[in-house]
Design a protein around this motif. Structure first.
Motif, PDB file in Angstrom:
ATOM      1  N   ILE A  35       0.836  -1.205   0.000  1.00  0.00           N
ATOM      2  CA  ILE A  35       0.000   0.000   0.000  1.00  0.00           C
ATOM      3  C   ILE A  35       0.871   1.255   0.000  1.00  0.00           C
ATOM      4  N   LYS A  36       1.883   1.259   0.846  1.00  0.00           N
ATOM      5  CA  LYS A  36       2.762   2.423   0.924  1.00  0.00           C
ATOM      6  C   LYS A  36       3.558   2.595  -0.363  1.00  0.00           C
ATOM      7  N   ASP A  37       3.985   1.495  -0.937  1.00  0.00           N
ATOM      8  CA  ASP A  37       4.736   1.545  -2.194  1.00  0.00           C
ATOM      9  C   ASP A  37       3.857   2.076  -3.324  1.00  0.00           C
ATOM     10  N   LEU A  38       2.598   1.626  -3.365  1.00  0.00           N
ATOM     11  CA  LEU A  38       1.649   2.126  -4.367  1.00  0.00           C
ATOM     12  C   LEU A  38       1.430   3.624  -4.199  1.00  0.00           C
ATOM     13  N   THR A  39       1.217   4.048  -2.957  1.00  0.00           N
ATOM     14  CA  THR A  39       0.959   5.464  -2.672  1.00  0.00           C
ATOM     15  C   THR A  39       2.141   6.324  -3.095  1.00  0.00           C
ATOM     16  N   LYS A  40       3.330   5.905  -2.707  1.00  0.00           N
ATOM     17  CA  LYS A  40       4.541   6.652  -3.056  1.00  0.00           C
ATOM     18  C   LYS A  40       4.693   6.752  -4.572  1.00  0.00           C
ATOM     19  N   ASP A  41       4.469   5.649  -5.256  1.00  0.00           N
ATOM     20  CA  ASP A  41       4.636   5.612  -6.711  1.00  0.00           C
ATOM     21  C   ASP A  41       3.586   6.461  -7.420  1.00  0.00           C
ATOM     22  N   ARG A  42       2.319   6.292  -7.042  1.00  0.00           N
ATOM     23  CA  ARG A  42       1.240   7.002  -7.730  1.00  0.00           C
ATOM     24  C   ARG A  42       1.358   8.509  -7.591  1.00  0.00           C
ATOM     25  N   TYR A  43       1.524   8.976  -6.353  1.00  0.00           N
ATOM     26  CA  TYR A  43       1.554  10.413  -6.120  1.00  0.00           C
ATOM     27  C   TYR A  43       2.871  11.025  -6.583  1.00  0.00           C
ATOM     28  N   GLY A  44       3.935  10.221  -6.549  1.00  0.00           N
ATOM     29  CA  GLY A  44       5.209  10.704  -7.064  1.00  0.00           C
ATOM     30  C   GLY A  44       5.149  10.943  -8.567  1.00  0.00           C
ATOM     31  N   ARG A  45       4.561   9.992  -9.293  1.00  0.00           N
ATOM     32  CA  ARG A  45       4.448  10.151 -10.747  1.00  0.00           C
ATOM     33  C   ARG A  45       3.506  11.308 -11.100  1.00  0.00           C
ATOM     34  N   PHE A  46       2.451  11.473 -10.311  1.00  0.00           N
ATOM     35  CA  PHE A  46       1.537  12.602 -10.538  1.00  0.00           C
ATOM     36  C   PHE A  46       2.299  13.922 -10.369  1.00  0.00           C
ATOM     37  N   ALA A  47       3.113  14.015  -9.315  1.00  0.00           N
ATOM     38  CA  ALA A  47       3.881  15.236  -9.070  1.00  0.00           C
ATOM     39  C   ALA A  47       4.846  15.512 -10.208  1.00  0.00           C
ATOM     40  N   GLY A  48       5.489  14.458 -10.699  1.00  0.00           N
ATOM     41  CA  GLY A  48       6.455  14.629 -11.779  1.00  0.00           C
ATOM     42  C   GLY A  48       5.821  15.109 -13.071  1.00  0.00           C
ATOM     43  N   LYS A  49       4.579  14.721 -13.318  1.00  0.00           N
ATOM     44  CA  LYS A  49       3.943  15.031 -14.602  1.00  0.00           C
ATOM     45  C   LYS A  49       3.123  16.319 -14.600  1.00  0.00           C
ATOM     46  N   TYR A  50       2.486  16.653 -13.456  1.00  0.00           N
ATOM     47  CA  TYR A  50       1.490  17.727 -13.495  1.00  0.00           C
ATOM     48  C   TYR A  50       1.822  18.969 -12.664  1.00  0.00           C
ATOM     49  N   ALA A  51       3.074  19.111 -12.239  1.00  0.00           N
ATOM     50  CA  ALA A  51       3.446  20.306 -11.490  1.00  0.00           C
ATOM     51  C   ALA A  51       3.256  21.575 -12.313  1.00  0.00           C
ATOM     52  N   GLU A  52       3.540  21.482 -13.600  1.00  0.00           N
ATOM     53  CA  GLU A  52       3.389  22.653 -14.479  1.00  0.00           C
ATOM     54  C   GLU A  52       1.996  22.734 -15.095  1.00  0.00           C
ATOM     55  N   LYS A  53       1.445  21.588 -15.486  1.00  0.00           N
ATOM     56  CA  LYS A  53       0.160  21.573 -16.197  1.00  0.00           C
ATOM     57  C   LYS A  53      -1.032  21.743 -15.268  1.00  0.00           C
TER      58      LYS A  53
ATOM     59  N   VAL B  47      -3.452   5.726   4.480  1.00  0.00           N
ATOM     60  CA  VAL B  47      -2.572   5.001   5.392  1.00  0.00           C
ATOM     61  C   VAL B  47      -3.189   3.656   5.763  1.00  0.00           C
ATOM     62  N   PRO B  48      -2.435   2.561   5.661  1.00  0.00           N
ATOM     63  CA  PRO B  48      -3.010   1.256   6.003  1.00  0.00           C
ATOM     64  C   PRO B  48      -3.305   1.093   7.485  1.00  0.00           C
TER      65      PRO B  48
ATOM     66  N   GLY C  46       9.147  10.931   4.668  1.00  0.00           N
ATOM     67  CA  GLY C  46       8.927  10.012   5.779  1.00  0.00           C
ATOM     68  C   GLY C  46       7.563   9.360   5.765  1.00  0.00           C
ATOM     69  N   ASP C  47       7.400   8.427   6.677  1.00  0.00           N
ATOM     70  CA  ASP C  47       6.183   7.647   6.859  1.00  0.00           C
ATOM     71  C   ASP C  47       5.442   8.210   8.060  1.00  0.00           C
ATOM     72  N   ILE C  48       4.210   8.654   7.874  1.00  0.00           N
ATOM     73  CA  ILE C  48       3.500   9.284   8.987  1.00  0.00           C
ATOM     74  C   ILE C  48       3.074   8.283  10.058  1.00  0.00           C
ATOM     75  N   GLU C  49       3.269   6.988   9.790  1.00  0.00           N
ATOM     76  CA  GLU C  49       3.058   5.989  10.835  1.00  0.00           C
ATOM     77  C   GLU C  49       4.278   5.871  11.749  1.00  0.00           C
ATOM     78  N   LYS C  50       5.428   6.416  11.283  1.00  0.00           N
ATOM     79  CA  LYS C  50       6.677   6.336  12.062  1.00  0.00           C
ATOM     80  C   LYS C  50       7.433   7.647  11.887  1.00  0.00           C
TER      81      LYS C  50
ATOM     82  N   ASP D 219       2.407  19.083   9.269  1.00  0.00           N
ATOM     83  CA  ASP D 219       1.440  18.678   8.248  1.00  0.00           C
ATOM     84  C   ASP D 219       1.751  17.242   7.826  1.00  0.00           C
ATOM     85  N   LEU D 220       0.855  16.317   8.159  1.00  0.00           N
ATOM     86  CA  LEU D 220       1.041  14.909   7.813  1.00  0.00           C
ATOM     87  C   LEU D 220       0.547  14.660   6.388  1.00  0.00           C
ATOM     88  N   GLY D 221       1.475  14.300   5.497  1.00  0.00           N
ATOM     89  CA  GLY D 221       1.131  14.125   4.087  1.00  0.00           C
ATOM     90  C   GLY D 221       1.018  15.467   3.417  1.00  0.00           C
TER      91      GLY D 221
END
Length: 530
Positions: free
Chosen positions: A265-283, A412-413, A388-392, A334-336
């Protein structure tokens, strides 16, 4: 190394997208091979058997000392196979033989899928076989690389299968084989005198090649209207079969829904939102509904203080800074934090004497948040941004005045852990201000399991309001006050159910989303640490 990756991916994509001939009228025989003692024997056995006219495919397992041969029914004799092996310098005998129309152990599942989704069974089988063949190419290339560097068969298998399992999201199974940690790479490298960097790069190459193969197969399955859980099982079973994991392939294919691990779950979250940030920061967000919704959470004065980068990547469901009543000089966490829209708003509220700390699981989001802070001209303020991980949380006890979070704890799981950490870092009398998504009531357990199996958008990690607030109360917070409840409109729910977007996260089944309309709520609340 790079050339290997390119060739592997090209062959994998071509194999996955192009169908072979029908598998009807095929026999499968397993030969016991004597004298096959080293890895260099494998290509000799394969080459000898493939020269026999009518042989379609050969899979050799040196560890088990066998060769699995697929051949056209009635076109090849066992004597021909044994003779071919003997001419290559080995002895062979029949271990078992069976006729098959496609993949016999999965026959009933193909029938079931074909009937459920109105897909011609032969088409299903052909596509599944192409996924299997692509996986086999990846696995064989990885094994060849590993064995050429002196690895023992068992270590090569674990190393390669770990990368492939990870590539298709089976992280817990992958780690049972080999954990891609610095200590594991170092140990394997010392054992075979292979540079740790080479091991790590090759493992990641294999993982990415498998991931591409899985995504292509998954896309095909979804385009034929398969439900997500069926598409996942169908594609993963093909890859597992190509790796030689027939029993696991059958198990996963037949399994209805598999629960994701916390790590996945954490790996999916990191990957999905990271790729979104990389692609749409300007658009900016390509979804007009989400763009309008987020902008509606902030007034014109607030928006004027936020640079484009932070606003473009904002994906919240509330505005916690507005209802937490921040005071100059306070310490805020600010968590997340994402790209920093609420970090920047909070920094303006607490002033030069205050301190704002943002934590996010995505490196790309942290990078964009730092960019946004610079664009806002707040470099002289006490703003800290941590990966970081907001669970730790890597933050001290009892030092913050306020903790905020905007539509993140839903992802968060282990929500108990996130709220325990928020409680721990707050001073006595400190407060939380949370915007998040919940279900207004309990939903069908099977439907909930389906949502959780992809962890997409606002439904993936959502729980009902009673259970959610019980967590907040259980960790020690008091005076829980609901500021607002907003039931998502059908339009909002459809747009947010695959957040941050369908190019990054699979959309849940439309019928399931329709079933929870009127039950998905954006909730805003505050609470106090006594």
């Amino acid at each position: 190394m790079k050339r290997f990756l390119i060739l592997t991916v090209i062959s994998m994509v071509l194999a996955t997208m192009a169908y072979g001939g029908s598998e009807q009228g095929v026999e499968k025989v397993t030969l016991k091979i004597e004298g096959m003692v080293t890895s260099c024997c494998v290509p000799r056995v394969e080459e000898a058997l493939l020269k026999v006219k009518g042989v379609k495919k050969v899979s050799v397992c040196i560890k088990r000392g066998i060769a699995e041969v697929e051949m056209e029914t009635g076109q090849v004799t066992i004597e021909q196979l044994i003779k071919a092996v003997e001419e290559a310098g080995f002895k062979a005998s029949v271990e078992k033989m069976e006729k098959r129309g496609a993949v016999s152990q999965l026959e009933s599942k193909f029938d079931e899928l074909g009937m459920t989704y109105n897909i011609v069974k032969e088409e299903l089988v052909e596509h599944w076989n192409s996924v299997e063949e692509a996986a086999k190419k990846i696995y064989e290339a990885c094994c060849k690389w590993s064995l050429s560097r002196g690895m023992k068969i068992e270590d090569a298998e674990d190393y390669c299968k770990s990368a492939m399992l990870s590539g298709m999201g089976e992280q817990s199974l992958a780690e049972q084989r080999f954990k891609p940690t610095e200590s594991e790479y170092t140990e394997l490298g010392k054992r075979y005198t292979i540079p740790k960097k080479d091991l790590e790069e090759h493992w990641n190459f294999v993982k990415e090649a498998t991931k591409k193969s899985y995504e292509i197969g998954h896309k095909w399955a979804l385009s034929h209207n398969m439900k997500i859980e069926d598409a996942k099982g169908y594609c993963k079973s093909g890859i597992l079969s190509g790796m030689g994991e027939a029993a696991l392939a059958e198990q996963i294919f037949k399994k209805e829904v598999r629960k994701l691990t916390d790590y996945e779950i954490k790996d999916l979250t990191k990957d999905r939102y990271g790729r979104f940030a990389g692609k749409y920061a300007e658009k900016g967000n390509p979804c007009p509904i989400r763009k309008k919704q987020v902008r509606g959470l902030y007034n014109q004065e607030e928006i004027s203080l936020v640079p484009k980068t932070a606003l473009n990547l904002a994906l919240g469901c509330g505005n916690p800074v507005r209802f937490v009543n921040l005071k100059p000089g306070e310490v805020v966490v600010d968590l997340g934090c994402g790209a920093g829209i609420d970090v920047i708003s909070a920094a303006h509220k607490v002033g030069p004497g205050g301190r704002v700390i943002g934590v996010d699981i995505s490196p790309q989001m942290i990078e964009k948040a730092k960019q946004a802070v610079a664009e806002a001209g707040l470099q002289d303020r006490k703003i800290e941004l941590y990966l970081g991980d907001i669970e730790k949380l890597q933050l001290p006890d009892s030092f913050a005045d306020v903790v905020i979070s905007n539509c993140v704890i839903i992802l968060v799981p282990n929500k108990d852990s996130a709220y325990r950490e928020a409680f721990r870092i707050l001073k006595p009398g400190g407060r939380v201000a949370i915007s998040d998504i919940i279900f207004s009531e309990k939903i069908c357990p099977k439907m909930k399991a389906r949502f959780e199996s992809t962890w997409s958008g606002v439904v993936g990690g959502a729980i009902d309001e009673k259970d959610y607030l019980e967590i907040v109360n259980r960790v020690g917070f008091k005076k829980i006050e609901i500021v607002e409840r907003h039931f998502l409109t059908p339009e909002e729910l459809m747009a947010m159910s695959s957040c941050p977007g369908t190019e990054f996260a699979p959309a849940p089944d439309e019928k399931d989303v329709e079933a929870v309309q009127g039950k998905v709520v954006s909730i805003k609340f505050t609470a106090i640490k006594p």
